[in-house]
Enzyme design. Sequence first.
Site, PDB file in Angstrom:
ATOM      1  N   SER A  55      66.416 -40.882  37.607  1.00 26.96           N
ATOM      2  CA  SER A  55      65.614 -42.008  37.131  1.00 26.96           C
ATOM      3  C   SER A  55      66.240 -42.796  35.990  1.00 26.96           C
ATOM      4  O   SER A  55      65.809 -43.920  35.709  1.00 26.96           O
ATOM      5  CB  SER A  55      64.235 -41.499  36.675  1.00 26.96           C
ATOM      6  OG  SER A  55      63.585 -40.803  37.716  1.00 26.96           O
ATOM      7  N   TYR A  80      56.557 -19.187  34.646  1.00 27.05           N
ATOM      8  CA  TYR A  80      56.130 -20.523  35.049  1.00 27.05           C
ATOM      9  C   TYR A  80      54.639 -20.506  35.336  1.00 27.05           C
ATOM     10  O   TYR A  80      54.185 -20.019  36.360  1.00 27.05           O
ATOM     11  CB  TYR A  80      56.888 -20.987  36.299  1.00 27.05           C
ATOM     12  CG  TYR A  80      58.385 -21.048  36.155  1.00 27.05           C
ATOM     13  CD1 TYR A  80      58.991 -21.146  34.902  1.00 27.05           C
ATOM     14  CD2 TYR A  80      59.213 -21.012  37.273  1.00 27.05           C
ATOM     15  CE1 TYR A  80      60.372 -21.196  34.779  1.00 27.05           C
ATOM     16  CE2 TYR A  80      60.596 -21.074  37.153  1.00 27.05           C
ATOM     17  CZ  TYR A  80      61.166 -21.166  35.908  1.00 27.05           C
ATOM     18  OH  TYR A  80      62.538 -21.215  35.796  1.00 27.05           O
ATOM     19  N   HIS A 106      65.148 -13.447  32.808  1.00 29.59           N
ATOM     20  CA  HIS A 106      65.102 -14.894  32.579  1.00 29.59           C
ATOM     21  C   HIS A 106      65.992 -15.298  31.409  1.00 29.59           C
ATOM     22  O   HIS A 106      66.634 -16.348  31.428  1.00 29.59           O
ATOM     23  CB  HIS A 106      63.653 -15.319  32.318  1.00 29.59           C
ATOM     24  CG  HIS A 106      63.372 -16.737  32.638  1.00 29.59           C
ATOM     25  ND1 HIS A 106      62.146 -17.178  33.065  1.00 29.59           N
ATOM     26  CD2 HIS A 106      64.148 -17.844  32.600  1.00 29.59           C
ATOM     27  CE1 HIS A 106      62.180 -18.482  33.276  1.00 29.59           C
ATOM     28  NE2 HIS A 106      63.389 -18.906  32.992  1.00 29.59           N
ATOM     29  N   GLY A 111      70.212 -33.066  35.465  1.00 37.74           N
ATOM     30  CA  GLY A 111      69.958 -33.412  34.063  1.00 37.74           C
ATOM     31  C   GLY A 111      68.491 -33.540  33.742  1.00 37.74           C
ATOM     32  O   GLY A 111      68.079 -34.439  33.012  1.00 37.74           O
ATOM     33  N   GLY A 145      66.182 -34.507  35.652  1.00 36.62           N
ATOM     34  CA  GLY A 145      65.638 -35.722  36.242  1.00 36.62           C
ATOM     35  C   GLY A 145      66.288 -37.003  35.771  1.00 36.62           C
ATOM     36  O   GLY A 145      66.067 -38.074  36.350  1.00 36.62           O
ATOM     37  N   PHE A 146      67.127 -36.917  34.725  1.00 40.32           N
ATOM     38  CA  PHE A 146      67.733 -38.117  34.151  1.00 40.32           C
ATOM     39  C   PHE A 146      68.659 -38.808  35.147  1.00 40.32           C
ATOM     40  O   PHE A 146      68.716 -40.039  35.209  1.00 40.32           O
ATOM     41  CB  PHE A 146      68.509 -37.742  32.886  1.00 40.32           C
ATOM     42  CG  PHE A 146      69.113 -38.926  32.176  1.00 40.32           C
ATOM     43  CD1 PHE A 146      68.316 -39.788  31.449  1.00 40.32           C
ATOM     44  CD2 PHE A 146      70.472 -39.171  32.237  1.00 40.32           C
ATOM     45  CE1 PHE A 146      68.871 -40.885  30.784  1.00 40.32           C
ATOM     46  CE2 PHE A 146      71.041 -40.255  31.585  1.00 40.32           C
ATOM     47  CZ  PHE A 146      70.234 -41.109  30.862  1.00 40.32           C
ATOM     48  N   PHE A 147      69.382 -38.038  35.954  1.00 41.11           N
ATOM     49  CA  PHE A 147      70.325 -38.641  36.887  1.00 41.11           C
ATOM     50  C   PHE A 147      69.639 -39.203  38.129  1.00 41.11           C
ATOM     51  O   PHE A 147      70.279 -39.846  38.957  1.00 41.11           O
ATOM     52  CB  PHE A 147      71.400 -37.630  37.294  1.00 41.11           C
ATOM     53  CG  PHE A 147      72.204 -37.136  36.127  1.00 41.11           C
ATOM     54  CD1 PHE A 147      72.641 -38.005  35.136  1.00 41.11           C
ATOM     55  CD2 PHE A 147      72.505 -35.797  35.989  1.00 41.11           C
ATOM     56  CE1 PHE A 147      73.362 -37.565  34.049  1.00 41.11           C
ATOM     57  CE2 PHE A 147      73.237 -35.333  34.905  1.00 41.11           C
ATOM     58  CZ  PHE A 147      73.664 -36.215  33.930  1.00 41.11           C
ATOM     59  N   PRO A 150      70.457 -29.339  37.796  1.00 40.81           N
ATOM     60  CA  PRO A 150      71.701 -30.029  38.147  1.00 40.81           C
ATOM     61  C   PRO A 150      71.587 -31.547  38.083  1.00 40.81           C
ATOM     62  O   PRO A 150      72.604 -32.246  38.120  1.00 40.81           O
ATOM     63  CB  PRO A 150      71.962 -29.548  39.584  1.00 40.81           C
ATOM     64  CG  PRO A 150      70.596 -29.279  40.125  1.00 40.81           C
ATOM     65  CD  PRO A 150      69.838 -28.689  38.970  1.00 40.81           C
TER      66      PRO A 150
END
Length: 347
Positions: A220, A64, A132, A214, A216-218, A212
């Site tokens: 926004s 990262y 990783h 998605g 950020g989908f869940f 967990p």
Amino acid sequence: MASIPVVVPRIKLGSQGLEVSAQGLGCMGMTSFYGLAKPESNMIKLIHHAVNSGVTFLDTSDFYGPYRNEILIGKALKELGLREEVQVATKFGVTTRDGQVEIRGDPAYIRAACEASLIRLGVECIDLYYPHRVDTRVPIEVTMGELKKLVEEGKIKYIGLSEASANTIRRAHAVHPLTALQIEWSLWSRDLEADIVSCCRELGIGIVPYSPLGRGFFASGPELIQNLPEGDFRKKMPRFKPENLKHNKRVYEQLSTMASRKGCSPSQLALAWVHNQGNDVIPIPGTTKIENFNQNVGALSVKLTKEEMAELGSFGAADVVKGDRHGQMTFTWLNSETPPLSSWMSD
């Protein structure tokens, strides 16, 4: 909305003795992959806030940045005097050569990577150390053998795997007990449920779900994609392509409807579904904002019945979601098999 619990529970991760907060903090987005790195001072404040809130399980990787994320964690630990309060998990093995991603799990590389991470983190021992991704050129027994030596030398406390198949997990665990498996798990990423979850539970290995929410989908919904900055790798992810997103938005719509009924946010409900998979499951949602962190911790207060769990699970079933969960499925457990140990020894 669900309130933040006064105390975040501490639970055992796996059966080898590691104790962590019931929810962790994924730190990747603070420095990489989701657009530009965020202001360092703000991220240190967030880490401090997380630890003060009881979330002490911090997840990072040398990839990262690369390296910047570990350096950030190291500064936060030093400036805030947090070392004794946190459990640091980091990862090694993802590198680049001539612009191409390369996975390495050979002993010399592992040792050099560990030594470098210790310096960047400013610690004498890494609490949990993961490959990783699995190097498919090196027998997993060889990779684990070197990690076992690092445990014996006191440089790492516990060993995990990331994105590994059930067979790879079993082979690795036979060399040295594994504490955790880190793998993607959310309402719409369920491939591990076929045999990986049962394998981990049989062997006493904790499960650490990343993404967990998605990615950020869940939190926004479809608007997430419209607001992503340049350089955010989610723009290239199959599920967020216009032809798939048009279909997948239904998952968020159903989630939002149920969240209104439950009196919580969609993100809290999605995260609660992961938490409710079992007390051996410790998700590590990532964020760069304190208000989003508070929302995530609030998921620990959301209670779900078996019927509600089943209803939620139906929203993101495999036959409902369109598009792979990863842009490069080569780097998932589906392709984590390694050569037999005999092939390495014969070399």
